[in-house]
Design a protein around this motif. Structure first.
Motif, PDB file in Angstrom:
ATOM      1  N   CYS A 169       0.849  -1.187   0.000  1.00  0.00           N
ATOM      2  CA  CYS A 169       0.000   0.000   0.000  1.00  0.00           C
ATOM      3  C   CYS A 169       0.883   1.234   0.000  1.00  0.00           C
ATOM      4  O   CYS A 169       1.907   1.264   0.681  1.00  0.00           O
ATOM      5  CB  CYS A 169      -0.920  -0.004   1.226  1.00  0.00           C
ATOM      6  N   SER A 190      -3.399   8.160   0.160  1.00  0.00           N
ATOM      7  CA  SER A 190      -4.308   8.126  -0.990  1.00  0.00           C
ATOM      8  C   SER A 190      -5.137   6.850  -1.015  1.00  0.00           C
ATOM      9  O   SER A 190      -6.175   6.794  -1.682  1.00  0.00           O
ATOM     10  CB  SER A 190      -3.522   8.261  -2.296  1.00  0.00           C
ATOM     11  N   LEU A 191      -4.681   5.834  -0.299  1.00  0.00           N
ATOM     12  CA  LEU A 191      -5.363   4.546  -0.248  1.00  0.00           C
ATOM     13  C   LEU A 191      -5.462   4.089   1.206  1.00  0.00           C
ATOM     14  O   LEU A 191      -4.534   4.285   1.988  1.00  0.00           O
ATOM     15  CB  LEU A 191      -4.606   3.501  -1.071  1.00  0.00           C
ATOM     16  N   ASP A 192      -6.572   3.467   1.518  1.00  0.00           N
ATOM     17  CA  ASP A 192      -6.846   3.020   2.885  1.00  0.00           C
ATOM     18  C   ASP A 192      -6.419   1.560   3.037  1.00  0.00           C
ATOM     19  O   ASP A 192      -7.010   0.671   2.419  1.00  0.00           O
ATOM     20  CB  ASP A 192      -8.347   3.158   3.160  1.00  0.00           C
ATOM     21  N   GLY A 216      -6.068  -3.546  -6.390  1.00  0.00           N
ATOM     22  CA  GLY A 216      -7.081  -2.521  -6.221  1.00  0.00           C
ATOM     23  C   GLY A 216      -7.157  -1.634  -7.448  1.00  0.00           C
ATOM     24  O   GLY A 216      -6.146  -1.055  -7.858  1.00  0.00           O
ATOM     25  N   ARG A 259      -8.114   1.724  -8.740  1.00  0.00           N
ATOM     26  CA  ARG A 259      -8.351   3.029  -8.131  1.00  0.00           C
ATOM     27  C   ARG A 259      -9.493   3.769  -8.820  1.00  0.00           C
ATOM     28  O   ARG A 259      -9.554   3.850 -10.037  1.00  0.00           O
ATOM     29  CB  ARG A 259      -7.065   3.866  -8.200  1.00  0.00           C
ATOM     30  N   LEU A 313      -2.176  -0.967  -4.369  1.00  0.00           N
ATOM     31  CA  LEU A 313      -2.867  -1.728  -3.328  1.00  0.00           C
ATOM     32  C   LEU A 313      -3.033  -3.168  -3.804  1.00  0.00           C
ATOM     33  O   LEU A 313      -3.738  -3.435  -4.778  1.00  0.00           O
ATOM     34  CB  LEU A 313      -4.231  -1.100  -3.030  1.00  0.00           C
ATOM     35  N   VAL A 339     -11.461   0.382  -5.551  1.00  0.00           N
ATOM     36  CA  VAL A 339     -11.143   0.979  -4.243  1.00  0.00           C
ATOM     37  C   VAL A 339     -11.156   2.491  -4.404  1.00  0.00           C
ATOM     38  O   VAL A 339     -10.756   3.020  -5.444  1.00  0.00           O
ATOM     39  CB  VAL A 339      -9.764   0.521  -3.705  1.00  0.00           C
ATOM     40  N   TYR A 343      -9.936   6.192  -4.301  1.00  0.00           N
ATOM     41  CA  TYR A 343      -8.617   6.819  -4.404  1.00  0.00           C
ATOM     42  C   TYR A 343      -8.745   8.266  -3.963  1.00  0.00           C
ATOM     43  O   TYR A 343      -9.493   9.054  -4.556  1.00  0.00           O
ATOM     44  CB  TYR A 343      -8.117   6.726  -5.847  1.00  0.00           C
TER      45      TYR A 343
END
Length: 237
Positions: A90, A95-97, A118, A120, A157, A197, A199
């Motif tokens: 990650c 920017s990504l969880d 993932g 985005r 991700l 996911v 972004y």
């Protein structure tokens, strides 16, 4: 103790999350607070000068130092330092969880996929600049031509098992690392899936896709990866 979000029954235990890091002091508290309970955060410091390593360590993360500059160098240092069966990747810029990795890991553990990516989907203006989207689209098309995979994104991700990842013998140490992982996994017959996911706008300035020059440098790195002929029996690096 690692920085974690509240425990949930759906969080598989024993997962390492590799977080390549270059001057992400501002983003680290949010990112590490989103690491699922029971997972280990491996923050790979790639030469930060803003105290990122100290912040990560204070927040409970395991810090790995990688002096060789390059996104791939940082990612691979994290992979080789990992010990869990499942390894996730990650970005460390908020920017990504990383909490979104829970279903990715579950899919790998359940045997539904060997590599989960993932896709985005920008949730705010400016989260994904036009030049970065254009470069990503061009690479996705080239990837389809090279491997037959109908992926939409080569985002950072992702989740997979550690030993098979090491066996891919990934050698790129710059921007081509994420793509090389997908190409070599496809050549090895892996089942690869992708899921949408959100972004978010990153914290700080991008070191790769923040400019047209950086984006096309990344595209050039990845073009070299796509030019690699399929090969079997690569040794782990």
């Amino acid at each position: 103790m690692n920085a974690v979000i509240p425990s949930t029954p759906s969080s598989p235990p024993g997962v390492d999350v590799v977080l390549p890091c270059l001057d992400e002091a501002e983003a680290l508290p949010w990112v590490l607070a989103r690491i699922p309970a029971g997972w280990r955060a491996l923050v790979v410091d790639n030469g930060s000068t803003d105290g990122s390593a100290d912040i990560a360590r204070a927040l409970g993360a395991t810090v790995v130092h990688e002096p060789r500059r390059g996104f791939g160098a940082a990612c691979h240092a994290g992979l080789t330092a990992a010990t869990a069966d499942i390894v996730c990747f990650c970005d460390c810029d908020a920017s990504l969880d990383p909490a979104l990795l829970v279903p990715f890991v579950r899919e790998v553990l359940d045997g539904g996929a060997d590599l989960v990516l993932g896709r985005r989907r920008a949730r705010a203006r400016g989260a994904w600049p036009a030049h970065a989207r254009a470069g990503n689209l061009a690479l996705a098309r080239l990837l389809r031509r090279r491997t037959g995979l109908r992926l939409h994104d080569l985002g950072p991700l992702r989740a997979a098992r550690r030993e098979p990842l090491l066996a891919l013998g990934l050698s790129d140490r710059r921007s081509g690392y994420p793509l090389q992982m997908v190409v070599r996994a496809a050549d090895a017959g892996w089942r690869i899936t992708e899921h949408d996911v959100p972004y978010l706008p990153r914290t700080g300035t991008s070191k790769v896709t923040g400019t047209w020059r950086g984006t096309w440098q990344a595209v050039r790195d990845m073009s070299h990866v796509l030019a690699e002929p399929p090969a079997d029996g690569r040794a782990a690096q």
